[in-house]
Design a protein around this motif. Structure first.
Motif, mmCIF file in Angstrom:
data_model
loop_
_atom_site.group_PDB
_atom_site.id
_atom_site.type_symbol
_atom_site.label_atom_id
_atom_site.label_comp_id
_atom_site.label_asym_id
_atom_site.label_seq_id
_atom_site.Cartn_x
_atom_site.Cartn_y
_atom_site.Cartn_z
ATOM 1 N N ASN A 1 0.870 -1.176 0.000
ATOM 2 C CA ASN A 1 0.000 0.000 0.000
ATOM 3 C C ASN A 1 0.908 1.228 0.000
ATOM 4 O O ASN A 1 1.665 1.446 0.949
ATOM 5 N N ILE A 2 0.820 2.021 -1.064
ATOM 6 C CA ILE A 2 1.742 3.149 -1.237
ATOM 7 C C ILE A 2 0.943 4.433 -1.411
ATOM 8 O O ILE A 2 -0.008 4.498 -2.200
ATOM 9 N N SER A 3 1.321 5.432 -0.657
ATOM 10 C CA SER A 3 0.694 6.753 -0.794
ATOM 11 C C SER A 3 1.767 7.789 -1.159
ATOM 12 O O SER A 3 2.951 7.614 -0.858
ATOM 13 N N TYR A 4 1.313 8.875 -1.799
ATOM 14 C CA TYR A 4 2.230 9.912 -2.303
ATOM 15 C C TYR A 4 1.742 11.287 -1.861
ATOM 16 O O TYR A 4 0.535 11.562 -1.814
ATOM 17 N N SER A 5 2.698 12.116 -1.516
ATOM 18 C CA SER A 5 2.372 13.529 -1.240
ATOM 19 C C SER A 5 3.512 14.403 -1.760
ATOM 20 O O SER A 5 4.654 13.955 -1.905
ATOM 21 N N TRP A 6 3.183 15.704 -1.988
ATOM 22 C CA TRP A 6 4.157 16.651 -2.556
ATOM 23 C C TRP A 6 4.232 17.889 -1.664
ATOM 24 O O TRP A 6 3.205 18.476 -1.303
ATOM 25 N N ASN A 7 5.455 18.255 -1.283
ATOM 26 C CA ASN A 7 5.702 19.480 -0.516
ATOM 27 C C ASN A 7 6.234 20.510 -1.487
ATOM 28 O O ASN A 7 7.400 20.464 -1.903
#
Length: 884
Positions: free
Chosen positions: A489-495
């Motif tokens: 289970n992989i999640s992505y976020s961007w700063n």
């Protein structure tokens, strides 16, 4: 206690008491004689079926095996002579035990004196007067006859097969050759072999190796074929195929190639032979090892027990692989042809030592068939094959069995998804991690080092480690010696301020002693207007965060872009990413993943992208997936898109559209099905559409089905579809129609189609008040000589549910052997009895009585066998007196 049951119990006890006393006396006397003669009398351990399985001891090295076979087609029997040349390996040998099931041994001779021989139900045991010394070469010849139930199969006109197609074939894998000749029936022994087969004039005999001679046998007025396999191979790869055949020929350099079929199928032979030479050429280049045998022939046989069998230099194929031009690109023998050809290196040249390492045979053959597909048709075809395999593997969520598994019950248990697609994926991951050139060098070394020998998984591991310098112990431990696959289970976020991408990875599968936490490489590709940036990480923990500094926000985050990791990855993407992926013609797997993200979504965005993919994507697999996804979106708009997309040039996509429309149930879908049928010429697509008519009713539907049941097609696929639709209608009006069709064209149907039609006939009559005509018609096939038809007839009687068929069915349950017909009869009896209200006491009584009948039959057989042993023992004890 019920009185009737009590009397039966007393009777059973009395019979058992008499039998046991005789049995004990016989066993004590025979065992004493055998022990005094230097024999070892071994009794089977009933707990063996649950024990761990290992390769058996090799007390001797078998150097050569020679068979001289005379088949009798009308009786479906054979006479044989088996000569085995061997030498003891480490200790002097006074007894040789060979596998041999129900062989009627007539005589045993040898180059050394024999003290005695015995043929049991499972073995042929030879006892020598003096121990054979280590290294001493000895030959024994066993003359016998057999009526094999397995391993040796006849297909004749008298059995119901097409006239002029009479033939026979053998099948050894896993342990079936013991049913027709005495042998060491295990893969950890290799020997050279030759086969002599005597057949009626006009027939052809094919076997391993090269043909030494074809002569007229003056004694039997038969034609004698003599084949020689002068390079060692295992027992289960020995093959005989004999009968009336026609063939095509080709060559790869000096290597003879051929494709044989029964005469009635010959017109379609060229379609299935078109790739063979190219496959051999590609494998020699890819593998780096020249094809190792004298020839490569394929032969199609009727009602084969599998898709194909890679016998040394002679592959047996099912006639189901043959196809007509009318099927367009829906059918092909390419995959089967490549799989079995790859086995000539992987499985034949090198062979798994025991069945726990079967993936070394089947995984290689599966993967190299994919490699040929990629070579011939492009890399997307390779990836598409791997993608479909992965869907199968990853669906096995509760699997706790490793690929190398010693705890199977019978060898055939190992022939599962683990050996085939998962084994293929193991090789794909190794090839991806080591690099193509190093992997090729490793496989070439593996084959050359173990040429004509046996292998276990560690042999592959050690060579790849030797050449790469890498430790692959963890890889093999988690993927091969432990079970299952990773769920990520992989999640992505961007700063945006820090220009930092974050990926959070969780291994969500359950871990235990059978399933480990994986350590695996994961490649991430960030795509933006400036190009592509790749980063690689190693996932080790159950939960991990990874950070990546990038120059700009990525439009697409693509995980495992080269498709080199077998894992169920759940990664949610926004609409922009989904649309961007679907526009990328260079990333077929990415487009497949994007469609998966849209599955079940009926919003305008999803509908638009599905429509575009269905009609514009360059790869047929994406278009098929789009059609299947639209079928799951149960809206008028999705159905409208499907009906507007019926005109597809690629038959594979057209069939997917037909299936998607046929899955719906409304007037619009029915009109579309009828419109497609009016235009469609492809019998496979016609069949899909016809089957979908079964859910509708009315006079017009009935007229359609009556028309299609008479429509001619290759292997009568349209007929089968019309019958299936009639079954779905569940209308007894079709009973006389189907019965008449069976009588008129039954000889033209495949045995599978014939059996399925019998079951449909029974199904439609199951609720009729008068079932007599159908019952008697079905009973007419319970002794059919085609096993699949016989089993279908027995099963159909259970579907019919007629009490008056019970006596017939019970007669097939009395055998002490666990046969397919016995199981079919038992299942049918249970169905019939379950339909009527029966008290538990009476049901128990019936079950007990059936078991009692079986035991009495078994005891009678044992008594007969023991009487023969006692008689033989008495004769043996008289011999010294005669000599004096």
């Amino acid at each position: 206690m019920n009185r009737i049951f009590f009397h039966l119990s007393v009777w059973a006890f009395a019979v058992s008491a008499v039998s046991v006393s005789r049995t004990q006396a016989a066993n004590e006397s025979v065992e004493h004689h055998l022990l005094c003669s230097g024999h070892r009398w071994l009794f089977a351990d009933p707990g063996d079926s649950n024990s761990r399985k290992y390769a058996p001891d090799r007390l001797v090295d078998i150097l050569h095996l020679s068979l001289d076979i005379t088949p009798h087609f009308s009786q479906r029997t054979l006479d044989g002579k088996c000569t085995i040349k061997f030498r003891p390996i480490a200790e002097p040998l006074d007894e040789l035990r060979l596998n041999g099931v129900d062989l009627d041994v007539k005589e045993v001779t040898g180059t050394v004196a024999l003290e005695a021989w015995e043929a049991t139900k499972e073995e042929v045991v030879l006892t020598f007067e003096k121990p054979i010394l280590v290294g001493q070469e000895v030959s024994v010849t066993i003359a016998y006859s057999a009526s094999p139930e397995e391993g040796f199969y006849f297909r004749t006109t008298e059995m119901g097969y097409p006239e002029g197609d009479d033939h026979l074939w053998t099948q050894g894998e896993a342990i079936l050759h013991r049913h027709w000749f005495p042998c060491f029936d295990s893969p950890n022994e290799k020997m050279t072999s030759d086969v002599i087969c005597r057949v009626p004039e006009g027939m052809t005999v094919l076997s391993n190796g090269r043909l030494l001679s074809e002569t007229k046998d003056s004694e039997s007025d038969r034609t004698l074929f003599h084949w020689s396999q002068d390079q060692p191979h295992v027992t289960y790869l020995i093959s005989i195929v004999a009968g009336y055949f026609e063939h095509l020929e080709d060559r790869h350099g000096d290597l003879p190639l051929a494709f044989y079929t029964p005469p009635s199928y010959f017109s379609e032979t060229a379609n299935s032979f078109r790739d063979t030479r190219k496959i051999i050429e590609f494998f020699e280049e890819e593998i780096g090892v020249t094809y190792p045998w004298d020839k490569y022939f394929n032969v199609c046989v009727t009602d084969f027990t599998a898709g194909g069998m890679e016998n040394t230099s002679l592959t047996t194929l099912t006639t189901h692989t043959l196809f007509s031009e009318a099927s367009e690109n829906l059918r092909s023998s390419q995959g089967l042809d490549a799989h079995e050809a790859a086995h000539q290196w992987f499985g034949d040249l090198v062979t798994c030592k025991d069945w726990s390492h079967l993936w070394l045979n089947e995984g290689f053959a599966t993967y190299y068939a994919h490699l040929y597909d990629g070579y011939k048709n492009g890399n997307d075809y390779l990836k598409y094959g791997l993608y479909r395999d992965a869907r199968n593997i990853l669906s096995q969520k509760n699997d706790v069995t490793p690929m190398v598994h010693k705890g199977y019950n019978v060898p055939m248990d190992q022939f599962s998804f683990r050996a085939y697609p998962k084994g293929s994926w193991i090789l794909h991951m190794l090839r991806s991690q080591l690099g193509t050139d190093l992997f090729r060098k490793g496989i070439e070394t593996y084959l050359n080092r173990h040429r004509f020998g046996n292998v276990v998984t560690e042999d592959l591991n050690s060579i790849l480690e030797e050449l790469s310098g890498k430790s692959l112990d963890r890889f093999f431990d988690q993927w091969v010696y432990h079970a299952s696959t990773p769920d990520l289970n992989i999640s992505y976020s961007w700063n945006q301020k820090r220009k930092l991408a974050k990926l959070s990875v969780k291994q969500s599968h359950k871990t235990n002693r059978d399933v480990l936490l994986f350590e695996l490489p994961l490649t991430i590709e960030f795509r933006s207007e400036q190009g592509k940036v790749r980063r690689e990480v190693v996932v080790r923990k159950q939960n991990e965060d990874f950070y990546f500094s990038l120059s700009e926000r990525p439009e697409v985050v693509r995980l495992d872009p080269d498709y080199t990791l077998l894992a169920d990855i759940k990664f949610s993407m926004n609409n922009d990413m989904v649309e961007a992926l679907l526009k990328d013609d260079s990333d077929m797997i990415g487009r497949m993943i994007a469609l998966k993200q849209l599955k079940g979504k009926s919003n305008p965005f999803s509908i638009k992208l599905h429509k575009k993919a269905l009609n514009e994507d360059p790869f047929h697999g994406i278009r098929i997936q789009a059609a299947q996804s639209l079928a799951d979106i149960d809206t008028e708009e999705s159905l409208e898109i499907l009906t507007e997309s019926m005109d597809q040039n690629d038959a594979r996509v057209r069939q997917a559209v037909a299936s998607a429309i046929g899955a719906r149930y409304n007037n619009q879908a029915l009109d579309a099905v009828r419109k497609m049928l009016s235009m469609e010429k492809n019998p496979d697509i016609q069949s899909r559409l016809i089957r979908s008519l079964g859910k509708y009713s009315g006079p017009s539907i009935r007229q359609d089905l009556l028309k299609y049941i008479d429509l001619e097609s290759f292997r009568n696929r349209v007929f089968d579809a019309a019958v299936a639709a009639m079954k779905n209608q569940d209308d007894p009006v079709y009973i006389p129609v189907i019965k008449n069709a069976l009588q008129e064209k039954g000889s033209k149907l495949t045995t599978r189609g014939f059996g399925g039609t019998l079951k449909t006939l029974a199904f439609l009559a199951r609720n009729e008040t008068e079932k007599g005509n159908v019952r008697e018609y079905l009973i007419g096939f319970v002794n059919d000589r085609r096993k699949s038809v016989q089993n279908a007839a027995l099963s159909s009687l259970g579907v019919l549910g007629d009490e008056r068929a019970v006596a017939v069915l019970e007669s097939f349950t009395l055998s002490s052997q666990d046969t397919s017909r016995k199981r079919a009869a038992q299942a049918s009896l249970k169905k019939i009895r379950d339909r009527r209200p029966v008290s538990p006491e009476l049901r128990d009584l019936r079950d007990s009585f059936s078991e009692l009948q079986r035991q009495v039959k078994q005891i009678t057989e044992q008594n007969a066998e023991l009487n023969l042993k006692l008689d033989a023992l008495g004769e043996t004890q008289k011999d010294p007196v005669k000599e004096e």
